[in-house]
Design a protein around this motif. Structure first.
Motif, PDB file in Angstrom:
ATOM      1  N   HIS A 191      -8.903 -13.447  -0.014  1.00  0.00           N
ATOM      2  CA  HIS A 191      -8.287 -13.351  -1.346  1.00  0.00           C
ATOM      3  C   HIS A 191      -7.492 -14.617  -1.644  1.00  0.00           C
ATOM      4  N   ILE A 192      -7.825 -15.265  -2.759  1.00  0.00           N
ATOM      5  CA  ILE A 192      -7.030 -16.389  -3.254  1.00  0.00           C
ATOM      6  C   ILE A 192      -6.192 -15.842  -4.405  1.00  0.00           C
ATOM      7  N   HIS A 193      -4.892 -15.763  -4.195  1.00  0.00           N
ATOM      8  CA  HIS A 193      -4.024 -15.175  -5.217  1.00  0.00           C
ATOM      9  C   HIS A 193      -3.275 -16.253  -5.989  1.00  0.00           C
ATOM     10  N   GLY A 194      -2.603 -15.830  -7.041  1.00  0.00           N
ATOM     11  CA  GLY A 194      -1.864 -16.758  -7.880  1.00  0.00           C
ATOM     12  C   GLY A 194      -0.489 -17.064  -7.320  1.00  0.00           C
ATOM     13  N   PRO A 195       0.328 -17.812  -8.069  1.00  0.00           N
ATOM     14  CA  PRO A 195       1.675 -18.167  -7.622  1.00  0.00           C
ATOM     15  C   PRO A 195       2.546 -16.925  -7.427  1.00  0.00           C
ATOM     16  N   GLU A 196       3.411 -16.968  -6.432  1.00  0.00           N
ATOM     17  CA  GLU A 196       4.278 -15.827  -6.134  1.00  0.00           C
ATOM     18  C   GLU A 196       5.222 -15.517  -7.294  1.00  0.00           C
ATOM     19  N   LEU A 197       5.487 -16.490  -8.149  1.00  0.00           N
ATOM     20  CA  LEU A 197       6.376 -16.288  -9.290  1.00  0.00           C
ATOM     21  C   LEU A 197       5.827 -15.260 -10.274  1.00  0.00           C
ATOM     22  N   PHE A 198       4.510 -15.123 -10.323  1.00  0.00           N
ATOM     23  CA  PHE A 198       3.862 -14.210 -11.265  1.00  0.00           C
ATOM     24  C   PHE A 198       3.807 -12.799 -10.686  1.00  0.00           C
ATOM     25  N   GLN A 199       4.284 -11.825 -11.455  1.00  0.00           N
ATOM     26  CA  GLN A 199       4.193 -10.441 -11.001  1.00  0.00           C
ATOM     27  C   GLN A 199       2.736 -10.004 -10.908  1.00  0.00           C
ATOM     28  N   SER A 200       1.870 -10.578 -11.734  1.00  0.00           N
ATOM     29  CA  SER A 200       0.447 -10.241 -11.668  1.00  0.00           C
ATOM     30  C   SER A 200      -0.141 -10.593 -10.303  1.00  0.00           C
ATOM     31  N   THR A 201       0.390 -11.627  -9.673  1.00  0.00           N
ATOM     32  CA  THR A 201      -0.058 -11.990  -8.321  1.00  0.00           C
ATOM     33  C   THR A 201       0.136 -10.828  -7.365  1.00  0.00           C
ATOM     34  N   HIS A 202       1.310 -10.241  -7.401  1.00  0.00           N
ATOM     35  CA  HIS A 202       1.634  -9.133  -6.497  1.00  0.00           C
ATOM     36  C   HIS A 202       0.830  -7.882  -6.841  1.00  0.00           C
ATOM     37  N   GLU A 203       0.694  -7.610  -8.128  1.00  0.00           N
ATOM     38  CA  GLU A 203      -0.050  -6.426  -8.540  1.00  0.00           C
ATOM     39  C   GLU A 203      -1.516  -6.529  -8.140  1.00  0.00           C
ATOM     40  N   ARG A 204      -2.123  -7.682  -8.351  1.00  0.00           N
ATOM     41  CA  ARG A 204      -3.540  -7.847  -8.024  1.00  0.00           C
ATOM     42  C   ARG A 204      -3.771  -7.859  -6.519  1.00  0.00           C
ATOM     43  N   ARG A 205      -2.885  -8.506  -5.793  1.00  0.00           N
ATOM     44  CA  ARG A 205      -3.024  -8.528  -4.337  1.00  0.00           C
ATOM     45  C   ARG A 205      -2.814  -7.138  -3.747  1.00  0.00           C
ATOM     46  N   ASP A 206      -1.767  -6.445  -4.206  1.00  0.00           N
ATOM     47  CA  ASP A 206      -1.505  -5.102  -3.684  1.00  0.00           C
ATOM     48  C   ASP A 206      -2.629  -4.139  -4.053  1.00  0.00           C
ATOM     49  N   GLY A 207      -3.138  -4.275  -5.272  1.00  0.00           N
ATOM     50  CA  GLY A 207      -4.240  -3.408  -5.679  1.00  0.00           C
ATOM     51  C   GLY A 207      -5.490  -3.672  -4.863  1.00  0.00           C
ATOM     52  N   PHE A 208      -5.749  -4.937  -4.565  1.00  0.00           N
ATOM     53  CA  PHE A 208      -6.925  -5.292  -3.762  1.00  0.00           C
ATOM     54  C   PHE A 208      -6.788  -4.725  -2.347  1.00  0.00           C
ATOM     55  N   LYS A 209      -5.600  -4.837  -1.783  1.00  0.00           N
ATOM     56  CA  LYS A 209      -5.360  -4.279  -0.452  1.00  0.00           C
ATOM     57  C   LYS A 209      -5.564  -2.762  -0.450  1.00  0.00           C
ATOM     58  N   ALA A 210      -5.063  -2.108  -1.486  1.00  0.00           N
ATOM     59  CA  ALA A 210      -5.188  -0.645  -1.571  1.00  0.00           C
ATOM     60  C   ALA A 210      -6.652  -0.231  -1.689  1.00  0.00           C
ATOM     61  N   GLY A 211      -7.420  -1.005  -2.453  1.00  0.00           N
ATOM     62  CA  GLY A 211      -8.847  -0.683  -2.588  1.00  0.00           C
ATOM     63  C   GLY A 211      -9.590  -0.844  -1.279  1.00  0.00           C
ATOM     64  N   LEU A 212      -9.274  -1.884  -0.509  1.00  0.00           N
ATOM     65  CA  LEU A 212      -9.904  -2.076   0.804  1.00  0.00           C
ATOM     66  C   LEU A 212      -9.507  -0.959   1.762  1.00  0.00           C
ATOM     67  N   ALA A 213      -8.238  -0.554   1.689  1.00  0.00           N
ATOM     68  CA  ALA A 213      -7.748   0.487   2.598  1.00  0.00           C
ATOM     69  C   ALA A 213      -8.485   1.802   2.409  1.00  0.00           C
ATOM     70  N   GLU A 214      -8.980   2.054   1.217  1.00  0.00           N
ATOM     71  CA  GLU A 214      -9.741   3.280   0.982  1.00  0.00           C
ATOM     72  C   GLU A 214     -10.995   3.345   1.844  1.00  0.00           C
ATOM     73  N   PHE A 215     -11.446   2.170   2.323  1.00  0.00           N
ATOM     74  CA  PHE A 215     -12.645   2.096   3.172  1.00  0.00           C
ATOM     75  C   PHE A 215     -12.297   1.707   4.604  1.00  0.00           C
ATOM     76  N   GLY A 216     -11.019   1.847   4.957  1.00  0.00           N
ATOM     77  CA  GLY A 216     -10.580   1.533   6.308  1.00  0.00           C
ATOM     78  C   GLY A 216     -10.524   0.045   6.596  1.00  0.00           C
ATOM     79  N   LEU A 217     -10.476  -0.764   5.570  1.00  0.00           N
ATOM     80  CA  LEU A 217     -10.433  -2.213   5.735  1.00  0.00           C
ATOM     81  C   LEU A 217      -9.050  -2.755   5.408  1.00  0.00           C
ATOM     82  N   SER A 218      -8.767  -3.951   5.925  1.00  0.00           N
ATOM     83  CA  SER A 218      -7.498  -4.594   5.629  1.00  0.00           C
ATOM     84  C   SER A 218      -7.746  -6.051   5.266  1.00  0.00           C
TER      85      SER A 218
END
Length: 349
Positions: A191-218
């Motif tokens: 995952h290449i995410h955006g600058p930490e200053l952007f809240q969208s960076t955190h939302e997209r990264r956290d959402g991506f992690k949550a989606g992977l976790a549904e399949f037992g992935l990290s």
């Protein structure tokens, strides 16, 4: 009645004289006041149309004690995002008295608050539109409220004053990307995410992690890297990932600008998309369907968002507090699957 004069020299006094009414009545028609009778309104509107009279915006601003400027305030590094937001806003302003001005900012500057407040004081705009990450600056919002400045915000998280916010479901959109790659069989996902200053960076990264976790992935830390929401940062980050010890079979980026950079880095590394590397972007900007192969991307309706936020700014100013929303308007996202994603080679064999 005569229409021989230059249209640019016709004044509201001329319209009043031709109509046989007072200047105040003409002003009420121009400003769509309901206090003018239908027949009188129709007569005045006909004369305005025939003469080509254009109301003086400065005079209107004086009458309303407020200008008709709407400022789009941004520090977003993605030019495509800003261009699409701008087009949406302009669409919403068609046929109104409002005009759009652009006000780029740099949140890294220590005095950027003062610059925005000075802009507001000098131009007295009707209102401001804030996009990420400007929309997430709580201190700036507080200062503007103290000055009774009207503004609306686009953000991926709940902010104060929900009646004047449009919320985007960034985390849910990123989940869709993760599920898609997991269902294809990818386990080494970067995952290449955006600058930490952007809240969208955190939302997209956290959402991506949550989606992977549904399949037992990290999401492995070594396969997570910060970009800048720019094409060049996409090339640089992807080059680092593709030459690392654990080369990923798929890369999800925080926006399409960086995803196009991944394409370039993959070509330079001699990799084929999607046979050797699957790529998923975010925003679904026009570029994703114009490159080869067309890119899978999370659809973020940016132009529609610009239209909606401008409409919200204009309408919310007229709506009494009792009728205003108590939760923000939410924009849902979806995934558009194209030819940049497929099962990893190991699964194909």
């Amino acid at each position: 009645m005569t229409t021989q004069r230059d249209k640019g020299t016709i004044t509201i006094n001329d319209i009043a004289r031709m109509s046989g009414v007072s200047k105040k009545t003409v002003s009420r028609v121009i400003n769509k006041s309901p206090s003018v009778g239908a027949n009188t309104r129709k007569q005045i509107e006909k004369i305005i149309e025939e003469t080509g009279f254009i109301p003086n915006p400065q005079a209107q601003a004086l009458a309303f004690r407020r200008s008709f400027l709407i400022a789009l305030v941004y520090d977003n590094p993605s030019p495509q995002y800003i261009a699409n937001i701008q087009r949406g806003v302009l669409k919403a302003l068609e046929g109104t008295r409002f005009q759009l001005v652009l006000r780029p900012c740099d949140r890294a500057e220590l005095n950027y608050h003062d610059k925005i407040l000075s802009f507001v004081q000098q131009h007295n705009p009707f209102g401001l539109i804030f996009v990420p990450s400007m929309s997430e600056d709580i201190e700036l919002s507080r200062k503007l409220k103290e000055r009774n400045c009207h503004f609306v915000r686009i953000a991926s998280v709940d902010l104060t004053d929900p009646a004047h916010q449009i919320k985007t479901a960034d985390a849910e959109g990123a989940k869709l990307a993760a599920r898609h790659l997991a269902q294809l069989g990818h386990t080494k996902v970067a995952h290449i995410h955006g600058p930490e200053l952007f809240q969208s960076t955190h939302e997209r990264r956290d959402g991506f992690k949550a989606g992977l976790a549904e399949f037992g992935l990290s999401l492995a830390p070594e396969l997570t890297i910060e970009g800048a929401y720019t094409f060049d940062s996409g090339v640089k980050c992807a080059t680092t990932l593709l030459h690392g010890k654990e080369r990923p079979t798929a890369i999800f980026t925080g926006n399409d600008e960086m995803a196009v950079g991944v394409y370039v880095a993959a070509r330079k590394a001699g990799l084929r998309i999607p046979q050797d590397l699957s790529v998923v972007g975010f925003d679904d900007t026009p570029i994703v369907s114009r490159i080869w192969p067309p890119m899978t991307s999370v659809r973020f309706p940016i132009r529609d968002l610009g239209f909606d936020v401008a409409t919200l700014l204009i309408d919310s100013d007229k709506m009494p507090p009792a009728q205003q929303r108590t939760v923000p308007q939410i924009v849902e996202l979806d995934l558009i699957i194209r030819e940049s994603t497929t099962a990893p080679v190991s699964e194909i064999r």
